[in-house]
Design a protein around this motif. Sequence first.
Motif, PDB file in Angstrom:
ATOM      1  N   TYR A  23       0.855  -1.182   0.000  1.00  0.00           N
ATOM      2  CA  TYR A  23       0.000   0.000   0.000  1.00  0.00           C
ATOM      3  C   TYR A  23       0.900   1.245   0.000  1.00  0.00           C
ATOM      4  CZ  TYR A  23      -3.725  -3.134   1.709  1.00  0.00           C
ATOM      5  OH  TYR A  23      -4.633  -4.157   1.865  1.00  0.00           O
ATOM      6  N   LEU A  24       0.487   2.266  -0.748  1.00  0.00           N
ATOM      7  CA  LEU A  24       1.167   3.561  -0.707  1.00  0.00           C
ATOM      8  C   LEU A  24       0.201   4.600  -0.178  1.00  0.00           C
ATOM      9  CD1 LEU A  24       3.088   3.767  -4.123  1.00  0.00           C
ATOM     10  CD2 LEU A  24       3.776   2.649  -1.982  1.00  0.00           C
ATOM     11  N   LEU A  25       0.618   5.317   0.846  1.00  0.00           N
ATOM     12  CA  LEU A  25      -0.186   6.400   1.402  1.00  0.00           C
ATOM     13  C   LEU A  25       0.454   7.713   0.980  1.00  0.00           C
ATOM     14  CD1 LEU A  25      -1.589   6.587   5.031  1.00  0.00           C
ATOM     15  CD2 LEU A  25      -0.885   8.604   3.766  1.00  0.00           C
ATOM     16  N   ASN A  26      -0.174   8.398   0.047  1.00  0.00           N
ATOM     17  CA  ASN A  26       0.321   9.696  -0.404  1.00  0.00           C
ATOM     18  C   ASN A  26      -0.816  10.478  -1.056  1.00  0.00           C
ATOM     19  OD1 ASN A  26       0.164   8.889  -3.210  1.00  0.00           O
ATOM     20  ND2 ASN A  26       2.068   7.731  -2.882  1.00  0.00           N
ATOM     21  N   ARG A  27      -0.504  11.631  -1.598  1.00  0.00           N
ATOM     22  CA  ARG A  27      -1.538  12.496  -2.173  1.00  0.00           C
ATOM     23  C   ARG A  27      -1.984  12.053  -3.558  1.00  0.00           C
ATOM     24  NH1 ARG A  27       0.910  18.463  -0.494  1.00  0.00           N
ATOM     25  NH2 ARG A  27       0.892  18.135   1.776  1.00  0.00           N
TER      26      ARG A  27
END
Length: 340
Positions: free
Chosen positions: A28-32
């Motif tokens: 998972y990538l958490l970014n804008r």
Amino acid sequence: MKILFIGGTGTISMAITKLLAQRGEELYLLNRGNRASGLPENVRLITADINDEADVAQKLKGLEFDCVGEFIGFEPKQLERDFRLFKDKTKQFIYISSASAYQKPPASYIITEETPLENPYWEYSRNKIACEEYLMKMYRQHSFPVTIVRPSHTYDERSVPLGVHGKGGSWQVVKRIMEGKPVIIHGDGTSLWTITHNSDFAKAYAGLIGKKEAIGEAFHITSDQSVTWNQIYQYIADALGVDLIPYYVSSEMLADMSDYDLTGSLIGDKANSVIFDNTKVKSLVPDFEATVSAKEGIERTVRYILAHPELQKDDPEFDRWCNEIISICQQAKKSCTFNK
């Protein structure tokens, strides 16, 4: 494994993202979500601003991870937020610090993880030290499962590694070399430096994920090759097929005559000769080997930049600054010759 990266699309993290996706990890990538193009299809995006803690907590509700990787934490308050968000959600928290945090000037040119953390020249490095201290305090007091990783000069295909450049990145220096203009090199270009291709860095970083022995420990990850700055710039010129015209200026003078924070990036980092001992990370990741040489990595990067016009962003302000510095130095040399 189930892994979350805070960030995940930067110079260092993109190569790790691609490697883990290739291995089939649940990533998972958490970014804008501003740099989603080019990501592997099996990567899952959590679109959020990590600074909006309430929103992130809501979006992470019910999720737990084997590892959380933090790539964009630069100040202790950001890590305090991360501790609140992930203290009960992960078995390992890997924080990207910086090898610039090591003692400057170094007492020994051989750098190990036992080298003291002390950098009076660069606020960026001191903030990284403070972040490390906070995380280790949380490890000791709350068993927060932190692993600290210290990259040095890590690069990818989008920017060549340099000692001196402007706010626009490396292209203007590449362009000066192509146009036969003199190129500023700090000092006399003979100090030793280590550049690491992000694909090599990714192999060691991925190898630390899930290693219980890495909890509560710090590791730097670099290439084992050391080259001079003269070699680095010559590799760029060779890749372009042109002659290099170096112009040598002391690091101190460059720092005094610049708004580019060269006191930090040069005096507090690149002007020092260093050789990194990677024994510690190899003890946990025994198959790690940096296989991309400085020459090969720079050649790859130059080819990629030349093939992608969107990376060729002119920086006229830096170009003028280079010309001014060179002119001042030339006039000073003439004055000294005349006085003699």
